[in-house]
Design an enzyme around this catalytic site. Sequence first.
Site, PDB file in Angstrom:
ATOM      1  N   ASP A 123       0.802  -1.353  -0.113  1.00  0.00           N
ATOM      2  CA  ASP A 123      -0.332   0.027   0.093  1.00  0.00           C
ATOM      3  C   ASP A 123       0.913   1.331   0.079  1.00  0.00           C
ATOM      4  O   ASP A 123       2.099   1.341   0.055  1.00  0.00           O
ATOM      5  CB  ASP A 123      -0.623  -0.015   1.334  1.00  0.00           C
ATOM      6  CG  ASP A 123      -2.233   0.615   1.078  1.00  0.00           C
ATOM      7  OD1 ASP A 123      -2.600   1.444   0.076  1.00  0.00           O
ATOM      8  OD2 ASP A 123      -3.177   0.274   1.528  1.00  0.00           O
ATOM      9  N   ASP A 158     -11.046   1.839  -3.044  1.00  0.00           N
ATOM     10  CA  ASP A 158     -11.705   1.584  -1.834  1.00  0.00           C
ATOM     11  C   ASP A 158     -13.081   1.539  -1.562  1.00  0.00           C
ATOM     12  O   ASP A 158     -13.977   1.394  -0.732  1.00  0.00           O
ATOM     13  CB  ASP A 158     -11.201   2.314  -0.614  1.00  0.00           C
ATOM     14  CG  ASP A 158      -9.794   2.050   0.030  1.00  0.00           C
ATOM     15  OD1 ASP A 158      -9.235   0.727  -0.376  1.00  0.00           O
ATOM     16  OD2 ASP A 158      -9.062   2.784   0.525  1.00  0.00           O
TER      17      ASP A 158
HETATM   18  C1  GLA Z   1      -5.834   1.460   2.192  1.00  0.00           C
HETATM   19  C2  GLA Z   1      -6.143   0.401   1.204  1.00  0.00           C
HETATM   20  C3  GLA Z   1      -7.145  -0.447   1.975  1.00  0.00           C
HETATM   21  C4  GLA Z   1      -6.708  -1.001   3.063  1.00  0.00           C
HETATM   22  C5  GLA Z   1      -6.197   0.312   4.112  1.00  0.00           C
HETATM   23  C6  GLA Z   1      -5.613  -0.229   5.349  1.00  0.00           C
HETATM   24  O1  GLA Z   1      -6.717   2.489   2.369  1.00  0.00           O
HETATM   25  O2  GLA Z   1      -6.712   0.701   0.018  1.00  0.00           O
HETATM   26  O3  GLA Z   1      -7.765  -1.558   0.934  1.00  0.00           O
HETATM   27  O4  GLA Z   1      -5.831  -1.925   2.970  1.00  0.00           O
HETATM   28  O5  GLA Z   1      -5.287   1.151   3.335  1.00  0.00           O
HETATM   29  O6  GLA Z   1      -5.018   0.879   6.070  1.00  0.00           O
END
Ligand code: GLA
Length: 697
Positions: A444, A502
């Site tokens: 990430d 997300d």
């Molecule tokens: C980001 C990602 C999510 C998740 C969060 C965890 O927002 O896009 O899918 O992994 O971080 O903190």
Amino acid sequence: MSAQLASLHSGQASLVLECRNDGPPLWRHLGAQVEPLDLAPLALGRTPASFSLDEDVPFSTAPPSGLGWFGPTCLALRQNGQRLVPVFAQAEVSQTEQTIRIVLSDPVSGVELVQSIDLLAGGAFCFSAQVSNRGAAAVEVEWLASALFPLAASSAAIVSWHGRHNAELSECTEPMPQQAWVREGRRGISGHGGPPGIVVLNEGASHHAGLVHALQLAWSGDSRIAVERDDEGTWIASAGAVFQPGEVVLGPGASVSAPDAILAVSTQGRNGAMAQHHAAMRQRLCWPTGTMRPRPVHLNSWEACYFDHDEDRIVALAQAAAEIGIERFILDDGWFRARNDDRAGLGDWSADPVKYPQGVKPLAERVRAMGMEFGLWVEPEMVNPDSELYRRHPDWALHLPGRPQPTARNQLVLNLGLPAVRDYLFAALDALLREVPISYLKWDHNRDLAPAGGQAQVLGTYDLLARLRAAHPDVEIEGCAGGGGRSDAGLIPFVHRFWTSDNIDAVSRVPVQRGFQAFLPPEIMGAHVGASPAHATGRSQSMGFRAAVAMPGHFGVELDPRELNAEDRAELADWIAVYKSWRPLLHGQSTWLGEGPDGLVWQAAGTTQEFLLFAIQVAPQKNRRPQPLRLPFVADAKSCTIELLRIAGGERGHAAHRPALYDAAQTFSGSWLAHAGLPLPPLKGESVAIFHGRNSA
Ligand code: GLA
């Protein structure tokens, strides 16, 4: 007298340059395929124009900015605080059927520019450029275009995408500019608008037909793509990485490369351009065994439990996942030291002793004993000020001395330009991968860069990823940046999937996924069934609609199956089985996108011999009866048998009539499907009709 040409021909398109010994080659054509025969030199047809220089300066691959070329430049240099204007008086052009290589030298300054254009399998052109300093004094490079090319006077519109977290890839179409059109990214990552790319439509071009130029840059940092009108009535496109002032200074003998720019020139509309980009991306992907294996069904823990987990809770979730057919279980954020919320822990990559007293190895082993692969979330480029790493190395975070250091999500960005930082991260991740049976990392990157890290940050990240891939070639990696904030061709050699957004609301996902696929293929598009109501939007959708929208991508689940009622859980298990049976047709093949009447959009995947068709009705239909759906991609089929597999969504409440016509497969000619259209059943809002088509001739 005929011109000396260098040309590449893809079958659909031609790129034709006119070579000269004393200067860069001139652009003659970049469009539909042509046979140049004995073309007369450009100079013979160019009359003097009033208020012009006495010596004509037509558009070349490296026009002399500052010395008679007034359009966009491919190179901006500085030496001793002064502008340095290279004059490429020597040019060598060599060519094979697949490649044109142009070596341009300026004997006075010692600047050398090498430009290459490769014809890729699949038909796209890949542009690359490298500038070297063969002189005795340092040269600063302010700008080096990856590509600089002409767009015909018949160009009509620019399609591009912008976006934000939870709303990636909003498509916009604008007419060709009267001055200049620019898409510049300054956030340090490619951003939620998707890959740095544009699609230029010629007059009359559509998804299915017409001339289209589609360009994407293989770069994950700041970039600039511009389209400028020149005063000859055409446009010039340029694309490249943006350097920070003073960042690229070439000492004697040094050189710098621009990221590749991939240009599809299609005479088969946007779908033809998309196919060329998908082929180019598939050549760049590095699968662990060399070839893609069927994309396993994921369950990702994030929206099932966020930061609130321990081994027992995760084992229970994994068991529920295994029962519905999940093949890879990914433990998301929250597993490492002090990570109970987003305020602490980033940088310290060892398991939290309270939640996982024995580490994550026993958990990974239990997940594997259930027949699933184990994946783990990391965010290596980040550090929380509340972490051991930051307390030990505050200077490792990107900063400008004496200036504010803004946090985002309570985190700072590590300076990946520093070898010590990369070594630390490599050692931490390598130790984790050696100790725990991890076959997948979700990587990430949850913030924009401030201050900027420049190209050193991007190249440092690529270097770290390359080292890890080399040390652990069996581990697949998912690229993520707050959803789809960094999905681009620059990362493709290191990753095997992108987390698209997300926002898992299926209504929101429809346009996002269409934008994603303009440049990147569906098998690397993370597509999950989320909870209802959706966490990002609060909207509720049926299980069928959520699953059908996710099905063309790399399918997964992001909810706790134990929280579903028995009916929904059984339906989800059924969808997982359906996805598994169709994934060979959905991935690694062709994709076609189109629009139908009454707000319907469609996507087909497979080959012209066999395909799945998803007819997606998001808003309720306004017309009394659905109109047939035209499918131009099968126009050449002699006969095509089409079966309605299922209508997903809209099952509850007043049942829609399913006309008897759809009880059996029907056979049509390809021309009927292309021009008269496939009869559609009535579809409620938020439903998808899934058809299976086979060429029956
Ligand atoms: C980001 C990602 C999510 C998740 C969060 C965890 O927002 O896009 O899918 O992994 O971080 O903190």
